[in-house]
Design an enzyme around this catalytic site. Structure first.
Site, PDB file in Angstrom:
ATOM      1  N   GLU A 174       0.844  -1.204   0.000  1.00 49.10           N
ATOM      2  CA  GLU A 174       0.000   0.000   0.000  1.00 49.10           C
ATOM      3  C   GLU A 174       0.879   1.254   0.000  1.00 49.10           C
ATOM      4  O   GLU A 174       1.903   1.290   0.672  1.00 49.10           O
ATOM      5  CB  GLU A 174      -0.896  -0.029   1.253  1.00 49.10           C
ATOM      6  CG  GLU A 174      -1.808   1.148   1.395  1.00 49.10           C
ATOM      7  CD  GLU A 174      -2.664   1.361   0.152  1.00 49.10           C
ATOM      8  OE1 GLU A 174      -3.371   0.444  -0.274  1.00 49.10           O
ATOM      9  OE2 GLU A 174      -2.597   2.475  -0.415  1.00 49.10           O
TER      10      GLU A 174
ATOM     11  N   GLY B 228       8.284  12.031  10.179  1.00 52.29           N
ATOM     12  CA  GLY B 228       7.831  11.164  11.266  1.00 52.29           C
ATOM     13  C   GLY B 228       6.766  10.252  10.719  1.00 52.29           C
ATOM     14  O   GLY B 228       6.760   9.922   9.533  1.00 52.29           O
TER      15      GLY B 228
ATOM     16  N   CYS C 278       5.363   5.270   9.034  1.00 49.09           N
ATOM     17  CA  CYS C 278       6.008   4.544   7.932  1.00 49.09           C
ATOM     18  C   CYS C 278       7.478   4.885   7.712  1.00 49.09           C
ATOM     19  O   CYS C 278       8.319   3.998   7.774  1.00 49.09           O
ATOM     20  CB  CYS C 278       5.220   4.768   6.645  1.00 49.09           C
ATOM     21  SG  CYS C 278       3.616   3.965   6.692  1.00 49.09           S
TER      22      CYS C 278
HETATM   23  P1  NAD Z   1      -2.701   0.280  12.414  1.00 45.97           P
HETATM   24  O1  NAD Z   1      -1.881   0.061  13.620  1.00 45.97           O
HETATM   25  O2  NAD Z   1      -3.490   1.547  12.277  1.00 45.97           O
HETATM   26  O3  NAD Z   1      -3.748  -0.920  12.237  1.00 45.97           O
HETATM   27  C1  NAD Z   1      -3.428  -2.252  12.403  1.00 45.97           C
HETATM   28  C2  NAD Z   1      -4.700  -2.986  12.872  1.00 45.97           C
HETATM   29  O4  NAD Z   1      -4.455  -4.389  12.869  1.00 45.97           O
HETATM   30  C3  NAD Z   1      -5.123  -2.634  14.295  1.00 45.97           C
HETATM   31  O5  NAD Z   1      -6.475  -2.203  14.298  1.00 45.97           O
HETATM   32  C4  NAD Z   1      -4.969  -3.951  15.074  1.00 45.97           C
HETATM   33  O6  NAD Z   1      -5.930  -4.115  16.105  1.00 45.97           O
HETATM   34  C5  NAD Z   1      -5.159  -4.960  13.962  1.00 45.97           C
HETATM   35  N1  NAD Z   1      -4.601  -6.289  14.260  1.00 45.97           N
HETATM   36  C6  NAD Z   1      -3.426  -6.609  14.870  1.00 45.97           C
HETATM   37  N2  NAD Z   1      -3.292  -7.940  14.932  1.00 45.97           N
HETATM   38  C7  NAD Z   1      -4.386  -8.485  14.355  1.00 45.97           C
HETATM   39  C8  NAD Z   1      -4.811  -9.804  14.118  1.00 45.97           C
HETATM   40  N3  NAD Z   1      -4.064 -10.856  14.480  1.00 45.97           N
HETATM   41  N4  NAD Z   1      -5.994 -10.005  13.514  1.00 45.97           N
HETATM   42  C9  NAD Z   1      -6.762  -8.950  13.137  1.00 45.97           C
HETATM   43  N5  NAD Z   1      -6.410  -7.664  13.318  1.00 45.97           N
HETATM   44  C10 NAD Z   1      -5.230  -7.431  13.933  1.00 45.97           C
HETATM   45  O7  NAD Z   1      -1.701   0.117  11.193  1.00 45.97           O
HETATM   46  P2  NAD Z   1      -1.735   0.881   9.781  1.00 45.97           P
HETATM   47  O8  NAD Z   1      -1.181   2.246   9.925  1.00 45.97           O
HETATM   48  O9  NAD Z   1      -3.067   0.686   9.154  1.00 45.97           O
HETATM   49  O10 NAD Z   1      -0.636   0.033   8.984  1.00 45.97           O
HETATM   50  C11 NAD Z   1      -0.866  -1.300   8.588  1.00 45.97           C
HETATM   51  C12 NAD Z   1       0.235  -1.726   7.642  1.00 45.97           C
HETATM   52  O11 NAD Z   1       0.194  -0.919   6.460  1.00 45.97           O
HETATM   53  C13 NAD Z   1       1.658  -1.563   8.199  1.00 45.97           C
HETATM   54  O12 NAD Z   1       2.444  -2.613   7.726  1.00 45.97           O
HETATM   55  C14 NAD Z   1       2.114  -0.249   7.602  1.00 45.97           C
HETATM   56  O13 NAD Z   1       3.510  -0.174   7.468  1.00 45.97           O
HETATM   57  C15 NAD Z   1       1.436  -0.298   6.238  1.00 45.97           C
HETATM   58  N6  NAD Z   1       1.204   1.027   5.647  1.00 45.97           N
HETATM   59  C16 NAD Z   1       0.721   2.027   6.426  1.00 45.97           C
HETATM   60  C17 NAD Z   1       0.451   3.266   5.852  1.00 45.97           C
HETATM   61  C18 NAD Z   1      -0.052   4.401   6.696  1.00 45.97           C
HETATM   62  O14 NAD Z   1      -0.021   5.536   6.228  1.00 45.97           O
HETATM   63  N7  NAD Z   1      -0.544   4.150   7.892  1.00 45.97           N
HETATM   64  C19 NAD Z   1       0.676   3.472   4.488  1.00 45.97           C
HETATM   65  C20 NAD Z   1       1.143   2.409   3.716  1.00 45.97           C
HETATM   66  C21 NAD Z   1       1.412   1.183   4.312  1.00 45.97           C
END
Ligand code: NAD
Length: 443
Positions: A152, A258, A261
């Protein structure tokens, strides 16, 4: 298609809603039952423009539901898209414990062949490892499982726009029919597909974030020089950015990058490089420059106004505007830096923060210092009686405050713009002693 998005955080919720809006039947699954309940009640558990309305509309459509029931999450969809967090471990490597949990959950409930799509940012080699791991815990003869990497690239604060208008869609894998199915999920979007193997897909994500972080550290390093010689770094960046080989994006000098990511992905790349015997020297400097940027700006502030014993207003806690995400926020690091430098009181204002307890302070911070921090709801309250104002997050509302009137409610009207967000000449004409990041004044 029937899709379960595993993990209802910033990425998972956005992806689930966008897929439902494209006509798919989507389940959002999260282990956090409280989060699921809020989502099913039409309440977004985080701040992201445009998503609240979309959530309420789609819940009514019947194409979007959220659950914390792992069995139905796995059994009811053919495509399982993983969007759980992959935070940094102390050694810099990405922690895959949530991903491992998800694989176990899938193995526990699998009932038919599945396509597993990895949207989380995972270290190079992870998708291949996932396939091996799944073949150990699932009877692949009965339930063949394919893994497709689909990293993503959305930006928080612009998540909806980015998901509906992706700059590219990376599909990495080994099985053409599974990869075509994943492509099919996005069939109604205008996008350019990059179809490649697992390692290429994983590396596209990390190299992209590493490069963007490098652009920021590059312009911040140039800003340190520009500050010495009286060059305006905004003008330098504009002049550079007109060259299409450079582009103007991510050339903003400030108090550093910050968020959830860039810092973690740079750390993982550095860790991985060392593991592979390939030291990533450039990226190491990128991190070093970023890690010292707040102290550099605090030194600059100190040269204008000795900070010890002062009252300071800090505008912004979120790592950027239009999000409530505080992970690795430069604003928080700035507050901590000011406390270490003996500032007497800090009044903080951010539209997404209600109390000091609501701020994600650095691990190991001396909690006693936090008695010097107060969160206020009105920016005028923060500015009244302050010796200086520090802008740490460029929330749009910060530019429209009545700064002219507020110059006289401050004890002394010093303004430090850590994001080069406001116009120096305009702020000076409004009565502020204004310091930005290399805005053409020499030190
Ligand atoms: P986040 O912490 O906001 O959300 C992660 C969710 O996963 C949480 O709600 C948590 O409760 C849930 N979770 C954890 N373990 C679980 C399980 N076993 N079963 C079901 N749900 C579970 O994280 P995010 O910011 O959405 O990032 C997710 C991924 O996407 C990361 O790898 C991040 O690097 C990547 N990413 C993030 C962004 C961003 O801007 N936030 C952009 C691109 C990629």
């Amino acid at each position: 298609m029937k899709v379960t998005v595993v993990g209802s955080g910033y990425v998972g919720t956005t992806t689930a809603l966008v897929l439902a809006s494209l006509g798919h039947q989507v389940i959002g699954y999260d282990i956090d039952a409280g989060k699921v309940e809020r989502l099913n009640n039409g309440e977004l558990p985080f701040t992201e423009p445009g998503l609240d309305q979309m959530l309420r509309d789609l819940l009514g459509s019947g194409r979007m539901t959220f659950t914390s029931d792992s069995r139905s999450a796995v059994t009811e969809s053919e495509v399982l898209m993983i969007s759980v967090g992959t935070p940094s471990m102390p050694n810099g490597g990405a922690d895959l414990k949530y991903l491992r949990q998800v694989l176990d959950t899938i193995a526990a409930h699998i009932n038919e062949p599945k396509i597993i799509v990895t949207k989380s940012t995972v270290p190079i080699g992870t998708n291949r490892w996932m396939k091996e791991r799944l073949s150990e815990i699932i009877d692949m003869q009965t339930y063949p499982v394919e893994v497709v990497s689909n990293p993503e690239f959305l930006r928080e604060g612009e998540a909806l726009y980015d998901s509906l208008h992706p700059s590219r869609t990376v599909i990495g894998g080994e099985n053409e029919s599974a990869m075509d199915k994943v492509k099919g999920l996005y069939a109604s979007l205008q996008t350019t597909y990059v179809v490649c193997n697992y390692e290429t897909a994983e590396m596209i994500k990390y190299a992209s974030n590493g490069f963007l972080a490098a652009k920021i550290s590059f312009i911040n390093e140039m800003a340190r020089l520009a500050d010495r010689v009286g060059a305006d770094i905004r003008g330098v960046a504009q002049g550079m950015g007109l060259d299409p080989r450079i582009s103007p994006h991510h050339l903003y000098a400030g108090i550093g990058y910050g968020g959830s990511c860039f810092p973690k992905d740079v750390d993982e790349l550095l860790y991985f490089g060392t593991q592979q015997g390939t030291e990533l020297e450039l990226l190491r400097q990128v991190k070093r420059i970023n890690d010292s940027q707040i102290a550099w700006f605090a030194d600059k502030m100190q040269s204008v106004l000795p900070l010890e014993g002062k009252r300071i207003a800090v505008l912004g806690v979120a790592f950027k505007e239009n999000t409530d995400d505080q992970r690795e926020s430069p604003g928080i690091k700035m507050i901590e830096q000011l406390l270490h430098r003996g500032v007497q009181e800090i009044r903080v204002v951010d539209p997404t923060v209600e109390s000091v307890e609501h701020i994600h302070w650095s691990k190991g911070i001396d909690r006693k210092m936090l008695s010097r921090v107060n969160v206020v709801t009105e920016a005028s309250e923060a500015v009244a009686g302050a010796h200086a104002v520090v802008l740490a997050t460029p929330w749009p509302q910060f530019s429209s405050y009545p700064w002219e009137a507020w110059a006289s409610i401050a004890e002394t009207a010093y303004f430090f713009d850590g994001r080069n967000y406001l116009d120096p000449a305009e702020m000076r004409s409004k009565g502020w002693h204004f310091t930005g990041i290399a805005r053409g004044e020499t030190t």
